[in-house]
Scaffold this motif. Sequence first.
Motif, mmCIF file in Angstrom:
data_model
loop_
_atom_site.group_PDB
_atom_site.id
_atom_site.type_symbol
_atom_site.label_atom_id
_atom_site.label_comp_id
_atom_site.label_asym_id
_atom_site.label_seq_id
_atom_site.Cartn_x
_atom_site.Cartn_y
_atom_site.Cartn_z
ATOM 1 N N PHE A 180 44.704 61.427 70.510
ATOM 2 C CA PHE A 180 43.481 60.628 70.645
ATOM 3 C C PHE A 180 42.379 61.168 69.738
ATOM 4 O O PHE A 180 41.608 60.403 69.147
ATOM 5 C CB PHE A 180 42.996 60.637 72.103
ATOM 6 N N GLU A 181 42.324 62.477 69.616
ATOM 7 C CA GLU A 181 41.277 63.096 68.785
ATOM 8 C C GLU A 181 41.435 62.670 67.319
ATOM 9 O O GLU A 181 40.445 62.318 66.651
ATOM 10 C CB GLU A 181 41.359 64.618 68.897
ATOM 11 N N VAL A 182 42.671 62.683 66.830
ATOM 12 C CA VAL A 182 42.925 62.275 65.447
ATOM 13 C C VAL A 182 42.522 60.814 65.245
ATOM 14 O O VAL A 182 41.885 60.448 64.251
ATOM 15 C CB VAL A 182 44.407 62.494 65.081
ATOM 16 N N MET A 183 42.881 59.966 66.204
ATOM 17 C CA MET A 183 42.555 58.545 66.072
ATOM 18 C C MET A 183 41.057 58.296 66.084
ATOM 19 O O MET A 183 40.550 57.449 65.348
ATOM 20 C CB MET A 183 43.243 57.758 67.191
ATOM 21 N N ARG A 184 40.356 59.054 66.908
ATOM 22 C CA ARG A 184 38.897 58.895 66.931
ATOM 23 C C ARG A 184 38.283 59.412 65.633
ATOM 24 O O ARG A 184 37.274 58.874 65.152
ATOM 25 C CB ARG A 184 38.318 59.619 68.142
ATOM 26 N N ASN A 185 38.894 60.454 65.049
ATOM 27 C CA ASN A 185 38.374 61.003 63.787
ATOM 28 C C ASN A 185 38.453 59.999 62.635
ATOM 29 O O ASN A 185 37.629 60.034 61.719
ATOM 30 C CB ASN A 185 39.132 62.278 63.408
#
Length: 443
Positions: free
Chosen positions: A54-59
């Motif tokens: 999720f963190e990568v996608m939000r980045n």
Amino acid sequence: MKIVIVGAGEVGSHLAKLLSNESHDIYVIDKDESKLAALDNQNLITHVGRPTSFEVMRNVDISDCDLFIAVTPYETNNVLACSMAKSLGAKKTVARIDNYEFFKKENKDFFTQLGVDDLIYPEYLAAEEMMMALKHTWVRNWFEMFNGELIVVGVKLRSKAKLLGLKLRDTSNVSGFMHICAIKRKYETIIPRGDDIILENDIVYIATKDEYLDKVIDICGKRQSRIDKVMIMGGSRIAKRLVRLSDGKYEFKIIEIDKKRSHDLAYKLPECQIVNGDGRDNEILREEHLENYDAFVALTDSSETNILGCLTAKEYGVKKTIAEVENIQFISEAEGLNIGTIINKKLLASSKIFQTLIDNDQSNAKCLALADAEVTEMVVKEDSKVTKSLVKDLKLPREMTIAGLVRDGVGYLVQGNTELKPGDHVVVFSLSGSMHKLEKWFN
């Protein structure tokens, strides 16, 4: 359009390179930094990270993503990544799979509920192309548009072709039943104009209709062959899917070098003859009587082996040969050889993705991606630029041509005096990197 691609393997990298030429904002995510480094000179943004983070996608700000494509080697990761991306606001998601059960129509609603809008199964697409090649032995490529109302074929011209030596402007006597929309000559594909001359060993791409096929076969100096017996070198997933797709239409024999895989094939394909051996060994080919087969399909993991295998089969007198060539850089070389039809999973996956880009309703769009060109179905919109003049007066870019159209369910070949109307379904042949121009002309 903002496009996020998860997975920088062969399919993902190829898609990223193609789409970056089309004036889109491309983001590529992969946990392997070395794979992303190979894309550094492309017009795109890379991001190191897990595809299901999720963190990568939000980045990468997935909330304003127009198209999310997950093409890692692992179908479960692809499905999960699409589901996560959809929940975060991605408008459309596409996942690569390798399980035929997932691909069945009755299971589509399940994946839609998960947030996966479309599925790509490259091995299935490859098997479909091979079935088409076995059915139409005289062509290199066969593409049916608008439910068969128009057909685009790629044909390699040999010395018997009646078209040889003619300038395009001198082919008016055949314009009633065929339209030469492109020529592949050695390493280059060209959209021909009146002064261009058709030469031996050219691969010409021709738009025509089903009722004119006999005339096209004759003028190209070809003949259709009947296929009954097929030998396959390499027991890959494509081989299994090809045998199952044929539904008993052909008699298959598979030569597989790996003993364990040979046993597995014998169990899963009881209707097929399995030989454990090296398909590159001439002694084995003689023992298995390759000269008695109508078609030879090379499906090993090595492009070079597949090319050489087809050349060997031709020496044995096999009428139709098909090679899986996954190295894009080998395709032009392979097309110059006498090895018949060339199949590339990356190009087939690209075709599927381009359908999504062209039209949200994929029933209104198809695209055949070649090594350096595309054949595309487009719908003419109200007040689009192509409706303003006759085709000969449109001043289309040199890298595209309109080959045919379907109006009120009837197919027509396009000529200079043709006038396009809103609602027409048209076939456009364009060089790679020019798809964004199609939208400007037709939308």
